[in-house]
Every structure is written in C-alpha cells, then in structure tokens.
Design an enzyme around this catalytic site. Sequence first.
Site, PDB file in Angstrom:
ATOM      1  N   ASN A 215       0.852  -1.206   0.000  1.00 38.91           N
ATOM      2  CA  ASN A 215       0.000   0.000   0.000  1.00 38.91           C
ATOM      3  C   ASN A 215       0.879   1.244   0.000  1.00 38.91           C
ATOM      4  O   ASN A 215       2.098   1.144  -0.047  1.00 38.91           O
ATOM      5  CB  ASN A 215      -0.953  -0.022   1.202  1.00 38.91           C
ATOM      6  CG  ASN A 215      -0.194  -0.079   2.504  1.00 38.91           C
ATOM      7  OD1 ASN A 215       0.560   0.821   2.849  1.00 38.91           O
ATOM      8  ND2 ASN A 215      -0.356  -1.187   3.220  1.00 38.91           N
ATOM      9  N   ILE A 311      -3.284  -7.306  14.405  1.00 37.27           N
ATOM     10  CA  ILE A 311      -2.229  -7.083  15.409  1.00 37.27           C
ATOM     11  C   ILE A 311      -2.765  -6.293  16.606  1.00 37.27           C
ATOM     12  O   ILE A 311      -2.579  -6.689  17.758  1.00 37.27           O
ATOM     13  CB  ILE A 311      -1.028  -6.338  14.773  1.00 37.27           C
ATOM     14  CG1 ILE A 311      -0.519  -7.118  13.558  1.00 37.27           C
ATOM     15  CG2 ILE A 311       0.077  -6.130  15.794  1.00 37.27           C
ATOM     16  CD1 ILE A 311       0.530  -6.407  12.736  1.00 37.27           C
TER      17      ILE A 311
HETATM   18  O1  PMT Z   1       3.023   6.177   6.423  1.00 38.71           O
HETATM   19  P1  PMT Z   1       2.468   7.485   5.889  1.00 38.71           P
HETATM   20  O2  PMT Z   1       2.649   7.636   4.399  1.00 38.71           O
HETATM   21  O3  PMT Z   1       2.989   8.670   6.684  1.00 38.71           O
HETATM   22  O4  PMT Z   1       0.884   7.471   6.106  1.00 38.71           O
HETATM   23  C1  PMT Z   1       0.380   7.435   7.403  1.00 38.71           C
HETATM   24  C2  PMT Z   1      -0.829   6.463   7.521  1.00 38.71           C
HETATM   25  C3  PMT Z   1      -1.992   6.995   6.694  1.00 38.71           C
HETATM   26  C4  PMT Z   1      -0.416   5.075   7.048  1.00 38.71           C
HETATM   27  C5  PMT Z   1      -1.174   6.379   9.055  1.00 38.71           C
HETATM   28  O5  PMT Z   1      -1.513   7.663   9.511  1.00 38.71           O
HETATM   29  C6  PMT Z   1      -2.348   5.416   9.281  1.00 38.71           C
HETATM   30  O6  PMT Z   1      -3.513   5.756   9.171  1.00 38.71           O
HETATM   31  N1  PMT Z   1      -2.007   4.125   9.607  1.00 38.71           N
HETATM   32  C7  PMT Z   1      -3.006   3.060   9.717  1.00 38.71           C
HETATM   33  C8  PMT Z   1      -3.331   2.565   8.332  1.00 38.71           C
HETATM   34  C9  PMT Z   1      -4.328   1.406   8.357  1.00 38.71           C
HETATM   35  O7  PMT Z   1      -3.988   0.313   8.046  1.00 38.71           O
HETATM   36  O8  PMT Z   1      -5.541   1.726   8.810  1.00 38.71           O
HETATM   37  P2  PMT Z   1      -6.786   0.671   8.901  1.00 38.71           P
HETATM   38  O9  PMT Z   1      -7.964   1.553   9.181  1.00 38.71           O
HETATM   39  O10 PMT Z   1      -6.834  -0.200   7.726  1.00 38.71           O
HETATM   40  O11 PMT Z   1      -6.411  -0.191  10.158  1.00 38.71           O
HETATM   41  C10 PMT Z   1      -6.841   0.135  11.471  1.00 38.71           C
HETATM   42  C11 PMT Z   1      -5.773  -0.173  12.479  1.00 38.71           C
HETATM   43  O12 PMT Z   1      -5.603  -1.596  12.549  1.00 38.71           O
HETATM   44  C12 PMT Z   1      -4.401   0.402  12.183  1.00 38.71           C
HETATM   45  O13 PMT Z   1      -3.860   0.891  13.395  1.00 38.71           O
HETATM   46  C13 PMT Z   1      -3.601  -0.793  11.687  1.00 38.71           C
HETATM   47  O14 PMT Z   1      -2.220  -0.672  12.043  1.00 38.71           O
HETATM   48  C14 PMT Z   1      -4.251  -1.942  12.440  1.00 38.71           C
HETATM   49  N2  PMT Z   1      -4.195  -3.250  11.797  1.00 38.71           N
HETATM   50  C15 PMT Z   1      -4.731  -3.453  10.576  1.00 38.71           C
HETATM   51  C16 PMT Z   1      -4.694  -4.715  10.015  1.00 38.71           C
HETATM   52  C17 PMT Z   1      -4.087  -5.772  10.730  1.00 38.71           C
HETATM   53  N3  PMT Z   1      -3.999  -6.988  10.218  1.00 38.71           N
HETATM   54  N4  PMT Z   1      -3.568  -5.528  11.951  1.00 38.71           N
HETATM   55  C18 PMT Z   1      -3.620  -4.314  12.504  1.00 38.71           C
HETATM   56  O15 PMT Z   1      -3.142  -4.099  13.628  1.00 38.71           O
END
Ligand code: PMT
Length: 409
Positions: A215, A311
């Site tokens: 991504n 995670i």
């Molecule tokens: O890295 P940059 O270019 O600076 O951009 C920053 C960012 C947009 C990546 C950052 O600010 C951000 O939003 N990170 C989380 C991105 C994400 O995966 O969001 P999500 O809404 O899909 O996931 C929700 C949360 O679950 C996140 O904290 C993610 O780390 C966590 N997760 C998701 C999937 C997984 N299998 N395990 C997780 O822990």
Amino acid sequence: MIVLRIFIKKHILLAVCGGIAAYKSAELVRCLIKEGCEVRVIMTASACEFITPLTFQALSGHPVQTQLLDTEQENAMGHINLARWADNIIIAPASANIIAKLAHGLADDLVSTLCLAAECPVYIAPAMNQAMWHKPVTQNNINILRLHGFTLISPQEGTLACGEVGWGRMSDPSSICKVLIKSSAPSEPYLKDMHLLISAGPTREALDPVRYMTNRSSGKMGYAIAQAGIDAGANVTLISGPVSLSAPTGATLIMVETAEEMFQAVVLAAKNHQIYIGAAAVADYTFDELPQKIKKQQPNLQLTLYKTKDILASVALLPQRPFVVGFAAETHDLVRYAQEKLIGKKLDMIAANWVGKARGGFEDEQNALQVFWEKGSSELPMMNKKDLAVKLMTLIFECYQKKRLLREK
Ligand code: PMT
C-alpha cells in the site's frame, strides 16, 4: 528540590473583535501577564464599541492599535512588525465576521491584514449567538481555518448575552490562557523511563518470488511518532515495514516485511512496553505465496486472499496489555469506522485520518487527525507530520496517565 523554570517572555498579540465577550478579554490580558507574557492588543472598530482601547492600554502597558493605516502608530510599530513580534496571536472574541474574513483571505482592516501577514500560530476563541455558531456557513469557515493551521479554542455551552441558551459563549479567559501557555511550554522529557512500541510503514505480501501486494504508506507518520517519543525521553522500539526513511537516532529498529512478521514482532515486544501505537498500514489480506513466477498462460487469473491476523486486537487481548493506540485510515465515514474500531478492537485510543484526498494521509508531509478515546475526542488540524506527532504524543500520554491513575485508585 528546587525547580528552576527558565522563562523567556512570550510575546502574545491579542486581537479583540466586536462582541459582548470583549469584556472577558481584559481578564485574559491579566492572566497572560500574570503568567509572565508580554501582551500587545489590537482591536477592530466594532470591538471599540464594546470596550475602550484605554482599558487594554492600562492593562497591557502598551498603546493599543485600532487602525490599519495610522501613520503615527505605523511609525511606532507597524502591522507587519507586530505580526513578526508575536510568538502567538489570539483572536478573542473571534466574531463570525472575522472568522469568515480569515477563512477567505480577506485583509480589509488591521486584524484581518495582520493575521494574513502572520507566520506564527494563530488561535481563535469564537463568541457569538448559538444560531450563528451552528450555521453551516460558520462551521464551514471554521473547518477552512482548521485546514489552514489555525487552532480553535472551542466556545462553551451556556446562557448567552442575548438570553438564549446554547453553544457560543467564549471560553473563559483562564482556559484560553492555559492553552496559550501550554503551547509555549518548553518540551519536557515527560516519557522518561517509559517504553514505547510503534509500528510504521506498509507490509508486503508476496504473491510469487517477483510480485507482491502493498500500500501507499511511506512510514512518515509512524517515524515522526517515534521521533516525538524519543524527544520526550522514551525508549522507543520501532517495528517497520519496508520504507526509505532512516530510523530516528536512539530507536531500536526491527525491520519486517509481511503482516505475519509484523504480528510476531509486535506481539513478542508488546509485553515489555507500556504503550503500543499501531501506525502501520498492515495488509488485511495475504496470499499463499507461490514458489515459482506465475506465467501469463490464462487470459484471467483468480487469486485467493486470506485474512491476516489483527495485530492491534491481539495486543489488546494480551493479559498484560500495554495502552493500545490504533489508527483508522478511511476514504469515507471516517468517524463511524474509527469509533467502531475503537470499540471492536478494545483500543484505548484511535487516531483517525482521511486517505485518498489531495492533502494528508499516505505519503504527504502533512496530516490531520481526529482522535477518540472512551470519554473524549480531540481534533488535530492539518499540519506537518512532525508537529502532529508531538501533539498526538502529548494527548496519548495524558490519556495513559488518566487510565493509570484510575487503575491505582
Ligand atoms: O506512512 P504514511 O505515508 O505517513 O501514512 C500514514 C498512515 C496513513 C499510514 C497512518 O496515519 C495510518 O492511518 N495508519 C493506519 C493505516 C491502516 O492500516 O488503517 P486501517 O484503518 O486499515 O487499520 C486500522 C488499524 O488496525 C491500524 O492501526 C492498523 O495498524 C491496524 N491493523 C490493521 C490490520 C491488521 N492486520 N492488523 C492491525 O493491527
């Protein structure tokens, strides 16, 4: 123990606009001076209808400027010099009119021109009738100002001067003063001796030996958080997917590639850390990696994707869990999805950001966050990711401390 506080006099420029709340601004000058600030005051013409410049001159000890083009005053300290002199500008009360002017870049009087010329942080403490405050046009203007980096000191709910009850009362002078003083406080190592675990960057899910799914995460947000943690005195472990950034000096860096590798590394480290911040963009799905390069024999190819382990949710279920902060990256319904994740994953806090827009989110140098926790929320407007990380870190620490104190009661 003697605590030495080194305080260089902070320059605060107070802009008073027309509104009955202008009388409270006199008290604000007193609060700021009591805190050791040097205060200068400018006023709009309608502010002078509510309170005299003489009041502010007596309280601040400096002449008050009320006009943009006043040769005498321009010689003493011109509006550009005043804008440069200020470390912070506070507009209190900020009327609906000045909010609209600033949102659209108008510069037709002293206050609007000076704010346009300013390079320092500008704070706005609105005060108006509740219907004016709730009007979509006012809220829209407020959002524009937030996007342009202004900090809003929200009005309060209560009985308004017009007799109506609702939102629109200017925040009280001591609260405004606290915000301004806090913003100028030298950063202290408030995370000293604490262990902070941060995940950052993307993951890569291999399809075959030459292809992978990933991504747009650059790691900038997570690395800035790691730097903010180090600057605040924490021991930082940074678990990172593949990015092209150098790790902050002093961080323990663990590089991983896949969601499964990130899962293993985070879960193993989590029990030795007091706070976990999941800023990584972890793949939600992965493949069964094929041992050989896929050849383009068929016209269409169907692939099966398998869900990865969550995670954040797994760390939150650990018997000795750290304080868990998640992120939500959304293209729509940001607040709803963020709140669902906060509850569904049993997080302590979630920082929600828009992705897929022209500014903020993935890759950009800037970002904005809406942060939610069980009993509150906070908006951090669009700013450089480094400054944003510092603000987020303070917020995390405040919530962490509150939770800890509650547990110890
Ligand atoms: O890295 P940059 O270019 O600076 O951009 C920053 C960012 C947009 C990546 C950052 O600010 C951000 O939003 N990170 C989380 C991105 C994400 O995966 O969001 P999500 O809404 O899909 O996931 C929700 C949360 O679950 C996140 O904290 C993610 O780390 C966590 N997760 C998701 C999937 C997984 N299998 N395990 C997780 O822990």
